[in-house]
Design an enzyme around this catalytic site. Structure first.
Site, PDB file in Angstrom:
ATOM      1  NE  ARG A  63      -3.746  -0.849   2.437  1.00  0.00           N
ATOM      2  CZ  ARG A  63      -4.517  -1.444   1.187  1.00  0.00           C
ATOM      3  NH1 ARG A  63      -4.659  -0.506   0.323  1.00  0.00           N
ATOM      4  NH2 ARG A  63      -5.244  -2.046   1.206  1.00  0.00           N
ATOM      5  CG  LEU A  91      -5.619   7.041  -0.257  1.00  0.00           C
ATOM      6  CD1 LEU A  91      -6.686   8.471   0.060  1.00  0.00           C
ATOM      7  CD2 LEU A  91      -4.934   7.049  -1.566  1.00  0.00           C
ATOM      8  CG  ASN A 105     -14.549   9.032  -0.962  1.00  0.00           C
ATOM      9  OD1 ASN A 105     -14.741   9.326  -1.813  1.00  0.00           O
ATOM     10  ND2 ASN A 105     -15.107   8.252  -0.062  1.00  0.00           N
ATOM     11  CG  HIS A 107     -19.843   7.271   1.248  1.00  0.00           C
ATOM     12  ND1 HIS A 107     -18.982   5.487   0.360  1.00  0.00           N
ATOM     13  CD2 HIS A 107     -21.245   7.094   1.655  1.00  0.00           C
ATOM     14  CE1 HIS A 107     -19.801   4.587   1.330  1.00  0.00           C
ATOM     15  NE2 HIS A 107     -20.257   5.034   1.987  1.00  0.00           N
ATOM     16  CB  SER A 134     -21.503  12.362   2.547  1.00  0.00           C
ATOM     17  OG  SER A 134     -23.322  12.225   3.081  1.00  0.00           O
ATOM     18  CG  LEU A 142     -14.410   2.378   4.820  1.00  0.00           C
ATOM     19  CD1 LEU A 142     -13.266   3.331   3.234  1.00  0.00           C
ATOM     20  CD2 LEU A 142     -15.125   1.250   4.517  1.00  0.00           C
ATOM     21  CG  ASP A 143     -16.646   4.947   3.315  1.00  0.00           C
ATOM     22  OD1 ASP A 143     -15.920   6.644   2.838  1.00  0.00           O
ATOM     23  OD2 ASP A 143     -17.219   4.480   3.292  1.00  0.00           O
ATOM     24  CD  GLU A 172     -22.627   9.710  -6.131  1.00  0.00           C
ATOM     25  OE1 GLU A 172     -21.316   9.406  -6.373  1.00  0.00           O
ATOM     26  OE2 GLU A 172     -22.367   8.394  -5.418  1.00  0.00           O
TER      27      GLU A 172
HETATM   28  C1  GRF Z   1     -19.997   7.045  -7.113  1.00  0.00           C
HETATM   29  O1  GRF Z   1     -21.231   6.107  -6.788  1.00  0.00           O
HETATM   30  C2  GRF Z   1     -19.192   7.296  -6.016  1.00  0.00           C
HETATM   31  O2  GRF Z   1     -20.082   8.038  -4.957  1.00  0.00           O
HETATM   32  C3  GRF Z   1     -18.570   5.830  -5.268  1.00  0.00           C
HETATM   33  O3  GRF Z   1     -18.661   4.830  -6.823  1.00  0.00           O
HETATM   34  C4  GRF Z   1     -18.886   5.574  -7.552  1.00  0.00           C
HETATM   35  C5  GRF Z   1     -17.897   6.323  -8.608  1.00  0.00           C
HETATM   36  O4  GRF Z   1     -18.362   6.383 -10.381  1.00  0.00           O
HETATM   37  N1  GRF Z   1     -17.732   6.318  -4.237  1.00  0.00           N
HETATM   38  P1  GRF Z   1     -18.429   7.056 -11.041  1.00  0.00           P
HETATM   39  O5  GRF Z   1     -16.970   6.193 -11.264  1.00  0.00           O
HETATM   40  O6  GRF Z   1     -17.374   8.440 -10.182  1.00  0.00           O
HETATM   41  O7  GRF Z   1     -18.896   7.061 -12.170  1.00  0.00           O
END
Ligand code: GRF
Length: 186
Positions: A63, A91, A105, A107, A134, A142-143, A172
């Protein structure tokens, strides 16, 4: 001092959030698209749009070895903010420390609900009437870092994880660019 408006987007797959971040950029520039999957579909789009790209296959590397290569590439491009967008790799603590507070990120759940995978199925199983997404700061957990913004998507009768996923994905694409354009002013 790193300029927060110089953004790298990290992807592992199709990169639809990356495309939205490029198309809706305000107050920031996407100067690099990076991936741990050299064949990621989103890298082709980035190249076609004349964006700098970086990728290295993470297979067979520890990693931290991979993360050190990635961090060097980010430094070469004077990156100030990293936006993870479907980057399917955890990461290392070393990397998170190097870039503390500068990694975001997106999510697909209303955190703190449903960190990890299968978020929409878990929300529907729980009988939630609202799903969503979010944007949060990335930490070692994680998240779990500070949530900077959320968008809610109501559940409709007959919804499946797939139908919810489509509507949340559209949300998103709006949310991420809005949150990032405010974040880079910090
Ligand atoms: C999205 O749903 C995001 O929230 C998650 O992974 C997916 C990625 O989709 N972390 P894309 O590659 O941006 O189309």
């Amino acid at each position: 001092m790193r300029d927060p408006r110089r953004v790298a987007v990290l992807i592992s797959g199709r990169g639809s959030n990356m495309r939205a971040l490029v198309d809706k950029a305000r107050n920031y520039d996407v100067v690099l698209v990076g991936s741990n999957k050299p064949a990621a579909e989103g890298l082709d789009w980035a190249r076609q749009h004349r964006l700098a790209t970086w990728s290295a296959d993470s297979k067979g590397q520890t990693r931290e070895e991979f993360d050190r290569q990635l961090s060097a590439a980010l430094d070469e491009h004077d990156i100030g903010t990293i936006a993870l967008a479907g980057f399917m790799r955890i990461l290392s603590p070393w990397f998170v420390e190097q870039w503390r507070g500068r990694i975001l990120n997106i999510h697909p759940s209303l955190l703190p609900k449903y960190p990890g995978l299968d978020t929409h199925a878990r929300a529907l199983d729980a009988g939630d009437t609202v799903c969503g997404c979010s944007v949060h700061i990335v930490t070692e957990e994680l998240d779990a870092g500070e949530v900077l913004g959320q968008a809610e998507v109501p559940v409709r009768p007959g919804d499946t994880p797939e139908s919810v996923e489509q509507r949340v994905l559209a949300a998103e694409h709006e949310l991420y660019a809005d949150v990032l354009s405010e974040f880079v002013k910090r």
